[in-house]
Motif scaffolding. Structure first.
Motif, PDB file in Angstrom:
ATOM      1  N   ALA A 131     -14.134  -7.364   4.798  1.00 12.93           N
ATOM      2  CA  ALA A 131     -15.498  -6.871   4.966  1.00 12.93           C
ATOM      3  C   ALA A 131     -15.520  -5.560   5.748  1.00 12.93           C
ATOM      4  CB  ALA A 131     -16.341  -7.924   5.674  1.00 12.93           C
ATOM      5  N   ASN A 132     -14.569  -5.370   6.679  1.00 13.26           N
ATOM      6  CA  ASN A 132     -14.630  -4.131   7.474  1.00 13.26           C
ATOM      7  C   ASN A 132     -13.770  -3.000   6.901  1.00 13.26           C
ATOM      8  OD1 ASN A 132     -11.976  -4.478   8.286  1.00 13.26           O
ATOM      9  ND2 ASN A 132     -12.518  -5.427  10.230  1.00 13.26           N
ATOM     10  N   SER A 133     -13.242  -3.183   5.724  1.00 14.98           N
ATOM     11  CA  SER A 133     -12.510  -2.134   4.973  1.00 14.98           C
ATOM     12  C   SER A 133     -11.214  -1.674   5.633  1.00 14.98           C
ATOM     13  CB  SER A 133     -13.403  -0.895   4.728  1.00 14.98           C
ATOM     14  OG  SER A 133     -14.544  -1.253   4.002  1.00 14.98           O
ATOM     15  N   SER A 134     -10.718  -2.413   6.627  1.00 13.94           N
ATOM     16  CA  SER A 134      -9.512  -1.947   7.327  1.00 13.94           C
ATOM     17  C   SER A 134      -8.278  -1.989   6.431  1.00 13.94           C
ATOM     18  CB  SER A 134      -9.276  -2.778   8.591  1.00 13.94           C
ATOM     19  OG  SER A 134      -9.133  -4.132   8.249  1.00 13.94           O
ATOM     20  N   THR A 135      -8.293  -2.804   5.398  1.00 16.97           N
ATOM     21  CA  THR A 135      -7.150  -2.845   4.476  1.00 16.97           C
ATOM     22  C   THR A 135      -7.561  -2.423   3.065  1.00 16.97           C
ATOM     23  OG1 THR A 135      -7.528  -5.208   4.140  1.00 16.97           O
ATOM     24  CG2 THR A 135      -5.853  -4.595   5.777  1.00 16.97           C
ATOM     25  N   THR A 136      -8.637  -1.631   2.978  1.00 17.81           N
ATOM     26  CA  THR A 136      -9.096  -1.113   1.682  1.00 17.81           C
ATOM     27  C   THR A 136      -8.411   0.227   1.402  1.00 17.81           C
ATOM     28  OG1 THR A 136     -11.240  -2.187   1.887  1.00 17.81           O
ATOM     29  CG2 THR A 136     -11.118  -0.299   0.410  1.00 17.81           C
ATOM     30  N   LEU A 137      -7.868   0.365   0.199  1.00 18.78           N
ATOM     31  CA  LEU A 137      -7.192   1.608  -0.193  1.00 18.78           C
ATOM     32  C   LEU A 137      -8.165   2.779  -0.115  1.00 18.78           C
ATOM     33  CD1 LEU A 137      -5.245   0.343  -3.355  1.00 18.78           C
ATOM     34  CD2 LEU A 137      -4.242   0.993  -1.153  1.00 18.78           C
ATOM     35  N   GLY A 138      -7.684   3.890   0.460  1.00 18.36           N
ATOM     36  CA  GLY A 138      -8.513   5.104   0.534  1.00 18.36           C
ATOM     37  C   GLY A 138      -9.570   5.036   1.611  1.00 18.36           C
ATOM     38  N   HIS A 139      -9.554   3.976   2.423  1.00 12.16           N
ATOM     39  CA  HIS A 139     -10.542   3.851   3.512  1.00 12.16           C
ATOM     40  C   HIS A 139      -9.783   3.521   4.811  1.00 12.16           C
ATOM     41  CE1 HIS A 139     -14.861   2.852   4.738  1.00 12.16           C
ATOM     42  NE2 HIS A 139     -14.121   2.765   5.799  1.00 12.16           N
ATOM     43  N   GLY A 140      -9.524   2.240   5.053  1.00 13.15           N
ATOM     44  CA  GLY A 140      -8.774   1.882   6.263  1.00 13.15           C
ATOM     45  C   GLY A 140      -7.305   2.275   6.169  1.00 13.15           C
ATOM     46  N   ILE A 141      -6.793   2.303   4.943  1.00 10.17           N
ATOM     47  CA  ILE A 141      -5.391   2.702   4.728  1.00 10.17           C
ATOM     48  C   ILE A 141      -5.338   3.741   3.602  1.00 10.17           C
ATOM     49  CG2 ILE A 141      -4.355   0.559   5.551  1.00 10.17           C
ATOM     50  CD1 ILE A 141      -4.130  -0.339   2.646  1.00 10.17           C
ATOM     51  N   ASP A 142      -4.177   4.417   3.490  1.00 11.18           N
ATOM     52  CA  ASP A 142      -4.053   5.472   2.482  1.00 11.18           C
ATOM     53  C   ASP A 142      -4.266   4.929   1.068  1.00 11.18           C
ATOM     54  OD1 ASP A 142      -3.613   7.552   4.238  1.00 11.18           O
ATOM     55  OD2 ASP A 142      -1.434   7.283   4.246  1.00 11.18           O
ATOM     56  N   GLY A 143      -4.868   5.784   0.241  1.00  7.52           N
ATOM     57  CA  GLY A 143      -5.205   5.398  -1.129  1.00  7.52           C
ATOM     58  C   GLY A 143      -4.178   5.851  -2.155  1.00  7.52           C
ATOM     59  N   THR A 144      -4.667   6.232  -3.320  1.00  8.00           N
ATOM     60  CA  THR A 144      -3.792   6.353  -4.490  1.00  8.00           C
ATOM     61  C   THR A 144      -3.570   7.782  -4.987  1.00  8.00           C
ATOM     62  OG1 THR A 144      -5.708   6.057  -5.943  1.00  8.00           O
ATOM     63  CG2 THR A 144      -4.481   4.063  -5.323  1.00  8.00           C
ATOM     64  N   LEU A 145      -4.197   8.785  -4.350  1.00  6.89           N
ATOM     65  CA  LEU A 145      -4.069  10.146  -4.880  1.00  6.89           C
ATOM     66  C   LEU A 145      -2.783  10.803  -4.345  1.00  6.89           C
ATOM     67  CD1 LEU A 145      -5.526  12.018  -6.808  1.00  6.89           C
ATOM     68  CD2 LEU A 145      -6.797  12.958  -4.873  1.00  6.89           C
ATOM     69  N   THR A 146      -1.682  10.237  -4.766  1.00  2.00           N
ATOM     70  CA  THR A 146      -0.352  10.649  -4.314  1.00  2.00           C
ATOM     71  C   THR A 146       0.651  10.317  -5.412  1.00  2.00           C
ATOM     72  OG1 THR A 146       1.333  10.260  -2.643  1.00  2.00           O
ATOM     73  CG2 THR A 146      -0.084   8.397  -3.126  1.00  2.00           C
ATOM     74  N   GLN A 147       1.685  11.135  -5.526  1.00  2.00           N
ATOM     75  CA  GLN A 147       2.657  10.870  -6.608  1.00  2.00           C
ATOM     76  C   GLN A 147       3.408   9.559  -6.391  1.00  2.00           C
ATOM     77  OE1 GLN A 147       4.952  14.521  -6.380  1.00  2.00           O
ATOM     78  NE2 GLN A 147       4.148  15.187  -8.350  1.00  2.00           N
ATOM     79  N   TYR A 148       3.789   9.289  -5.151  1.00  2.00           N
ATOM     80  CA  TYR A 148       4.524   8.052  -4.839  1.00  2.00           C
ATOM     81  C   TYR A 148       3.796   7.299  -3.748  1.00  2.00           C
ATOM     82  CZ  TYR A 148       8.505   9.880  -7.452  1.00  2.00           C
ATOM     83  OH  TYR A 148       9.319  10.367  -8.448  1.00  2.00           O
ATOM     84  N   ARG A 149       3.724   5.977  -3.895  1.00  2.43           N
ATOM     85  CA  ARG A 149       3.115   5.173  -2.829  1.00  2.43           C
ATOM     86  C   ARG A 149       3.882   3.868  -2.689  1.00  2.43           C
ATOM     87  NH1 ARG A 149       0.123   1.672  -0.377  1.00  2.43           N
ATOM     88  NH2 ARG A 149      -1.632   2.272   0.976  1.00  2.43           N
ATOM     89  N   VAL A 150       4.137   3.490  -1.452  1.00  2.00           N
ATOM     90  CA  VAL A 150       4.797   2.208  -1.184  1.00  2.00           C
ATOM     91  C   VAL A 150       3.713   1.159  -0.966  1.00  2.00           C
ATOM     92  CG1 VAL A 150       6.287   0.945   0.407  1.00  2.00           C
ATOM     93  CG2 VAL A 150       6.802   3.339  -0.146  1.00  2.00           C
ATOM     94  N   PHE A 151       3.815   0.042  -1.693  1.00  2.00           N
ATOM     95  CA  PHE A 151       2.878  -1.086  -1.545  1.00  2.00           C
ATOM     96  C   PHE A 151       3.662  -2.325  -1.133  1.00  2.00           C
ATOM     97  CE2 PHE A 151       0.793   1.588  -4.701  1.00  2.00           C
ATOM     98  CZ  PHE A 151      -0.559   1.448  -4.451  1.00  2.00           C
ATOM     99  N   ASN A 152       3.029  -3.203  -0.346  1.00  2.00           N
ATOM    100  CA  ASN A 152       3.537  -4.564  -0.259  1.00  2.00           C
ATOM    101  C   ASN A 152       3.346  -5.193  -1.642  1.00  2.00           C
ATOM    102  OD1 ASN A 152       3.271  -7.594   0.118  1.00  2.00           O
ATOM    103  ND2 ASN A 152       3.936  -6.948   2.162  1.00  2.00           N
ATOM    104  N   GLN A 153       4.285  -5.996  -2.092  1.00  2.00           N
ATOM    105  CA  GLN A 153       4.173  -6.537  -3.456  1.00  2.00           C
ATOM    106  C   GLN A 153       2.885  -7.350  -3.660  1.00  2.00           C
ATOM    107  OE1 GLN A 153       6.909  -9.473  -4.807  1.00  2.00           O
ATOM    108  NE2 GLN A 153       7.030 -10.590  -2.864  1.00  2.00           N
ATOM    109  N   GLU A 154       2.359  -7.914  -2.567  1.00  2.00           N
ATOM    110  CA  GLU A 154       1.138  -8.733  -2.701  1.00  2.00           C
ATOM    111  C   GLU A 154      -0.097  -7.880  -3.020  1.00  2.00           C
ATOM    112  OE1 GLU A 154       1.468 -11.835  -2.840  1.00  2.00           O
ATOM    113  OE2 GLU A 154       3.448 -12.082  -1.908  1.00  2.00           O
ATOM    114  N   GLY A 155      -0.017  -6.571  -2.766  1.00  2.00           N
ATOM    115  CA  GLY A 155      -1.169  -5.690  -2.982  1.00  2.00           C
ATOM    116  C   GLY A 155      -1.241  -5.095  -4.371  1.00  2.00           C
ATOM    117  N   LEU A 156      -0.399  -5.579  -5.283  1.00  2.00           N
ATOM    118  CA  LEU A 156      -0.365  -5.028  -6.645  1.00  2.00           C
ATOM    119  C   LEU A 156      -0.670  -6.101  -7.680  1.00  2.00           C
ATOM    120  CD1 LEU A 156       2.955  -2.979  -6.349  1.00  2.00           C
ATOM    121  CD2 LEU A 156       0.645  -2.004  -6.535  1.00  2.00           C
ATOM    122  N   VAL A 157      -1.228  -5.650  -8.810  1.00  2.00           N
ATOM    123  CA  VAL A 157      -1.375  -6.549  -9.970  1.00  2.00           C
ATOM    124  C   VAL A 157      -0.736  -5.865 -11.172  1.00  2.00           C
ATOM    125  CG1 VAL A 157      -3.547  -7.539  -9.129  1.00  2.00           C
ATOM    126  CG2 VAL A 157      -3.610  -5.605 -10.704  1.00  2.00           C
ATOM    127  N   ALA A 158      -0.270  -6.676 -12.121  1.00  2.00           N
ATOM    128  CA  ALA A 158       0.267  -6.128 -13.372  1.00  2.00           C
ATOM    129  C   ALA A 158      -0.898  -5.635 -14.224  1.00  2.00           C
ATOM    130  CB  ALA A 158       1.050  -7.202 -14.110  1.00  2.00           C
TER     131      ALA A 158
END
Ligand SMILES: NC(=O)c1ccc[n+]([C@@H]2O[C@H](COP(=O)([O-])OP(=O)(O)OC[C@H]3O[C@@H](n4cnc5c(N)ncnc54)[C@H](OP(=O)(O)O)[C@@H]3O)[C@@H](O)[C@H]2O)c1
Length: 336
Positions: A105-132
């Motif tokens: 609810a407080n967006s602290s783990t929201t991409l592009g808000h509390g944490i870095d988002g997707t406008l980058t060539q390479y990004r490291v994710f925890n595997q739990e933060g991805l979907v196929a």
């Protein structure tokens, strides 16, 4: 050492969107390195450029919640993905299932808000933060899903065949809601300020069309289209300006799915909810579980997101300028 071209918003203005060359961090045991291939914009992204009136980010942040790419390396304990997989980031990285948690609810783990988002060539994710990604979608199409599509799916997923769904506008959330509701077998009524957009909504499968500018009593028209009974669901993408009319368009025990916060100030008469025995349900994007459920549905039904504009990575500022101009028809995508 691998480097990445990475945009960061250094202040809340379009001019402050700047490109940096950064070192790609080493991946941990449960992490995945993704070569991002596309990203997509949403209505909310205007707020990050809106100066003192907008959302203030605490530090220079990589913008955009929505993006898709290819897995290029995995940590030693990663078991959800392999090199070569096509993936998208989950909007709230650690909201995996169940109701909205406090940290979501407080967006602290929201991409592009509390944490870095997707406008980058390479990004490291925890595997739990991805979907196929759904197998029928390109990276560009997959990049449109995390915010608008998951929100629309959260709103319409309980719709049953033969029900009627009223969808406000032809924005990103609305178009996904229309495509999903039609694929679920429902009858759809779409409103828009533009006859040209309504014609495109009809081509995308909308059954009934109402121009809300030439017909400000659209709620009455929607009711008429159901023989006076009222619609089963409203996908309320606007908010206080339209909420009363959305409730008035809804049948007894029907549901208004409140998604929108365009001009989020105003009062409504709560007696309309009581009198109509209508449920007004707040919707906020969705968990990873909903994202994965939606992807299965998209693949099974052969649905393709509607894309309106494409920009190259080097022209990312133009993509934001297009978003600031206001919605046309279809998602704005940046390809890398
Ligand atoms: N709750 C959540 O988790 C969540 C997630 C995503 C988005 N949202 C919110 O949902 C809203 C829509 O997002 P979006 O990404 O779909 O925005 P968008 O692509 O910018 O579309 C906005 C659309 O709203 C329509 N609209 C504006 N005023 C209207 C009115 N009076 N009646 C009917 N339609 C009207 C317009 O339709 P026409 O151009 O056809 O007139 C416009 O295309 C925004 O407030 C956004 O912040 C919330």
């Amino acid at each position: 050492m691998k480097t990445s071209q990475t945009y960061r918003l250094t202040a809340p203005s379009l001019e402050s969107l700047q490109l940096f060359t950064e070192t790609v961090p080493a991946i941990g045991s449960y992490e995945v390195l993704v070569r991002m291939r596309a990203a997509s914009l949403n209505y909310k992204d205007n707020f990050y450029l809106a100066g003192a009136q907008g959302i203030q980010l605490p530090r220079p942040t990589v913008p955009l919640s929505d993006g898709a790419g290819e897995v290029v390396a995995v940590g030693e304990h990663v078991n959800r993905f392999a090199v070569g997989d096509s993936v998208a980031g989950n909007f709230v990285q650690d909201w995996l299932y169940g109701p909205l948690a406090d940290h979501a609810a407080n967006s602290s783990t929201t991409l592009g808000h509390g944490i870095d988002g997707t406008l980058t060539q390479y990004r490291v994710f925890n595997q739990e933060g991805l979907v196929a990604l759904p197998r029928n979608l390109s990276y560009e199409e997959g990049a449109t899903l995390p915010c608008a599509a998951v929100t629309a799916w959260n709103a319409v997923r309980e719709v049953r065949p033969s029900q009627t769904v009223l969808i406000l506008g032809t924005g990103g959330v609305a178009l996904f809601a229309q495509q999903f509701a039609s694929a679920l077998g429902a009858r759809t009524i779409v409103t828009s300020s533009s006859d040209a957009k309504l014609a495109r909504a009809a081509a995308a499968g909308a059954d009934h069309l109402i121009n809300y500018q030439s017909d400000p009593d659209w709620h009455k028209k929607a009711r008429e289209l159901t023989g006076g009974k009222g619609v089963d669901h409203v996908i309320e993408t606007v908010g206080p300006d339209t909420l009363e009319r959305s409730i008035l368009a809804t049948r007894r025990d029907g549901t208004v799915h409140l998604v929108g916060l365009i001009n989020p100030v105003g009062k409504i008469d709560p007696m309309l909810i009581l009198g109509g025995t209508v449920t007004v349900r707040g919707v906020r994007v969705g968990s990873r579980q909903l994202f994965e459920e939606m992807n299965t549905f998209i693949e099974r039904k052969g649905i393709h997101p509607i894309i309106g504009h494409r920009f190259d990575f080097s022209d990312a500022r133009d993509a934001f300028a297009q978003q600031l101009k206001g919605p046309e028809f279809g998602k704005i995508v940046i390809t890398f």
